[in-house]
Structure formats: structure tokens, C-alpha cells
Design an enzyme around this catalytic site. Structure first.
Site, PDB file in Angstrom:
ATOM      1  CD  GLU B  55      -1.664  -1.908   2.558  1.00  0.00           C
ATOM      2  OE1 GLU B  55      -0.097  -2.609   2.395  1.00  0.00           O
ATOM      3  OE2 GLU B  55      -1.537  -2.384   3.358  1.00  0.00           O
ATOM      4  CB  CYS B  86      -0.221   0.526   5.161  1.00  0.00           C
ATOM      5  SG  CYS B  86       0.563  -0.185   4.842  1.00  0.00           S
TER       6      CYS B  86
END
Lengths: 145, 145
Positions: B55, B86
Site C-alpha cells: 500500500e 499503511c
């Protein structure tokens, strides 16, 4: 000589470099056995990258230097309380100790439950807090004038 | 054609590339107006870098592509529930929407309060969850055998 204030002053120097570049002045250094193995300052504007926080870049630099993903014997000195993202980075790196300058009540990690930090990470707050805060306050004052 | 399942399958392809490299199989793509503008897979082992999550690297790639720090018109498809780090990245990027495959009850962001996500970010969970989970289960089964 190698006090928390000594290393926080090095982080403050990094924050000043950020300010000179027009970045929100946050700086960080990572220390291992009284040796600075990484230093970084906020570069989110220059790199157009929300991940370019001082702490994240310092962790990446330190892990590259040591050749290890983990930093249990290292201390991070950072002028402003880390955000959620950076707390997550420090969790994954299992950093041994975090020393924080100024608190960040709006975007800091500390207001979340359960704690975002790794259970083995030791924490010290408020080291040169006034100096760290004043750099931020002066930056935003100039921005608005 | 451009369903959530379609794009999650592209994220799954990224996860499979990670597995082939011996990395925990997590993949992500970022989509803007039905166009994939970034794709990435976990590279933490290969890069010896705890920040090299799918991500995070997808957000950095997407913001570089768009020349903007913010992704309000973008959707992230990710095969596993993002971690705290993330979630913090996605908060700063103000991502418009997150679509998650499998849940991560141990390291996922969702068990923290208040929510780590940006208030404007929309969320969809459980898309191809079984496929995403099976890839992880098979990876850890092989690792242990």
C-alpha cells in the site's frame, strides 16, 4: 556529553534544514551506541510524497545502514510526536527507544487505543519541547504573514 | 467489466508476484477513473525495509504519477487489511476509497480507536476475501513445511 538533549539538538538541526526548505520543521536522528546512524528531515512538499516524514526516512536509512529490518538497540530522537504512520513504522522496526520533543495533540499517535507502539519500545517525552515547539510556531507564523 | 472484483484480481496478481519472491503475499493497486495508476507488492524482505508494504509503495507511485500529494479521486484495492503504518499513509493521502480483501485481526488497523482512516475515505471490505486469504494461508503452509 551524549545526553538526550545532545541528540535532540541534532534532530533540531534537521528540523531547521526542513524549515529552510519551506517544509514543516520536523527532524529526526537515530542513534545506536551513542553513534548517529541516520538523520532526516521532513520532505513531503519537495518530494510531493506524504510518506516523506523525518522518522520514516530515518528508519529506512538506519535499517539500510545496519542491514537489518529491526532496530531494537537504537533510539529515535524526533522533534515532534510521531503521527500514526510513523508510529506504525517504529512498531514494525521494533525500535528500542523513542525520545520525543514537542507533543502533537492533533495528529500525534498517542491519542489512539490500544497503544500504537511496540510493547518493547521505551518512551521519553518532552526533551527540549519548548525549542521544538518554537521552531514549529515560528514556521507557521511566517507562513501566515 | 470494471468491478471491485476485477481490480481486486489485479491486486491478487501483485500478491502472487510477492509470493514468488518469498515475500508475504500482499498486493495493491490504485485506480483512478477505472484506470490503474499504480500497482505494488510487499517487498520488505528483498529491500530489508519495514516500510516496503504494497500500500505504501502504491501510494508513493500514485502521487508521483499524479504530481499531487492527495488521492481523493482514487481507490486503493489491497488483498489484506492495511496495518497501522499503511492506514496512516492512506490518511495523509486522503484516499477516496479503500477496498480490502482479507481481514487481518492481528496487525490490521481496524482494532484501534478512534478510527485511523480519514473521515472522507469510503470503505469496502471482504472483496474476494477467500482468494486473498488462501494465498496467505498457502504461503505460510509452505514456509512451515
Amino acid at each position: 556529553m551524549f545526553s538526550d538533549e545532545y541528540f535532540m539538538n541534532l534532530a533540531l538541526q534537521q528540523a531547521e534544514i526542513a524549515a529552510d526548505k519551506g517544509e514543516i520543521p520536523v527532524g529526526a536522528v537515530i542513534v545506536c551506541q551513542n553513534r548517529v546512524i541516520a538523520k532526516a528531515h521532513n520532505l513531503t512538499e519537495q518530494l510531493t510524497d506524504v510518506t516523506a516524514h523525518a522518522e520514516l526516512m530515518a528508519v529506512t536509512a538506519a535499517t539500510h545502514y545496519l542491514g537489518s529490518k529491526y532496530l531494537p538497540d537504537c533510539t529515535l530522537y524526533v522533534t515532534l510526536e510521531p503521527c500514526v504512520m510513523c508510529a506504525g513504522v517504529l512498531f514494525w522496526a521494533q525500535i528500542g527507544r523513542i525520545v520525543i520533543g514537542a507533543p502533537d495533540e492533533k495528529r500525534g499517535y498517542a491519542r489512539f487505543q490500544p497503544s500504537l507502539l511496540h510493547p518493547k519500545t521505551r518512551l521519553t517525552t518532552g526533551v527540549l519541547a519548548d525549542d521544538c515547539q518554537e521552531l514549529l510556531t515560528a514556521f507557521f507564523r511566517r507562513l501566515r504573514s
